[in-house]
Every structure is written in structure tokens, then in C-alpha cells.
Scaffold this motif. Structure first.
Motif: not given
Length: 149
Positions: A42-56
């Protein structure tokens, strides 16, 4: 009871919700190369789950005074360039400790200079240690010191 599997990819909205970081900030981080996404059907951004830790990690680093450029350099040094492990956190902590100690000394000196300046009112670029902290030539008098005839 059937166990629900968590998806490997999450939406930008869910990433924002899980980290407390605004969607616009996540888009900014992506433009700066700190995090990466891919587009779904649908052309929406999707992030791998591990990005949560990177953002933290980005949030912690920014709160301690590191620039996004410094954070990006650290992220680029991660062994697998994606997931942040406990060992990565510990290594970052050790590397950043010296820099944090330096910043603490610098801020303490600035605080002490500010208390010396309260009530001074000089606002002199030539004499003020806050506005011109490394003026070694000013100590030997006014006027040009490096000009040759």
C-alpha cells in the motif's frame, strides 16, 4: 491456546506509539540515515521491529547531548548494522562515558564562569571569559598581535 506471532515489520504509527517519538521525527531520522524503512504493497512505511531499540538509543543519546551526526557514526560502527544487542549498549556506554565526562567538566566550568559574571555588566568581547573563553592573546594587551609589518 494459540500463541500470536508478532510481525517482523511495524508501521510508522506503531513505531511512534511504542517509542513516544512523533511520526514527523521518525521521518526526519530516516532522512538523516539513522533508521531505515521499506514500503509495503500500500506504499506505507514499514520498519523492522528492531528499529524500536535504535530509536530508543537515539533518544538516550540526544538527551545526553550527542548530535545526530555523532549518533549516526556510532550506529554505523555496529557490527551487524541493524540490531542493537546488550553488548552493543555496553560498548556504546563505555565509548560515550569519556565524552560525557568531558561535557560535564565543560558545563561545570561554564556554570562557574556564569556565577562570576552575574552583576559584572561588562559585556565586553575583549575581556569576557564567557563570550571569548580562549583569548590567550588578550592577556598580553589590546591591539593586533599577529599582524606583521
Amino acid at each position: 491456546m494459540q500463541k500470536t506471532l508478532t510481525p517482523d515489520w511495524i508501521s510508522v504509527g506503531l513505531l511512534s506509539e511504542r517509542t513516544g517519538v512523533a511520526v514527523s521525527a521518525l521521518h526526519f531520522y530516516e532522512r538523516k540515515g539513522l533508521i531505515k524503512s521499506q514500503r509495503n504493497n500500500a506504499n506505507h512505511r514499514q520498519y523492522p521491529k528492531h528499529v524500536i531499540r535504535i530509536v530508543s538509543l537515539i533518544q538516550v543519546a540526544q538527551r545526553t547531548g550527542f548530535s545526530l551526526e555523532e549518533i549516526l557514526l556510532e550506529l554505523d560502527e555496529l557490527p551487524n548494522h541493524t540490531r542493537i544487542t546488550l553488548e552493543d549498549w555496553e560498548a556504546l556506554g563505555l565509548r560515550w562515558q569519556a565524552e560525557l565526562d568531558r561535557k560535564i567538566v565543560q558545563l561545570t566550568e561554564l556554570k562557574n564562569m556564569m556565577s562570576d559574571c552575574i552583576g559584572c555588566g561588562c559585556l565586553s568581547l575583549e575581556r569576557c571569559k564567557l563570550l571569548n573563553p580562549y583569548d590567550e592573546l588578550g592577556e598580553i594587551g589590546a591591539g593586533p598581535r599577529l599582524m606583521t609589518e
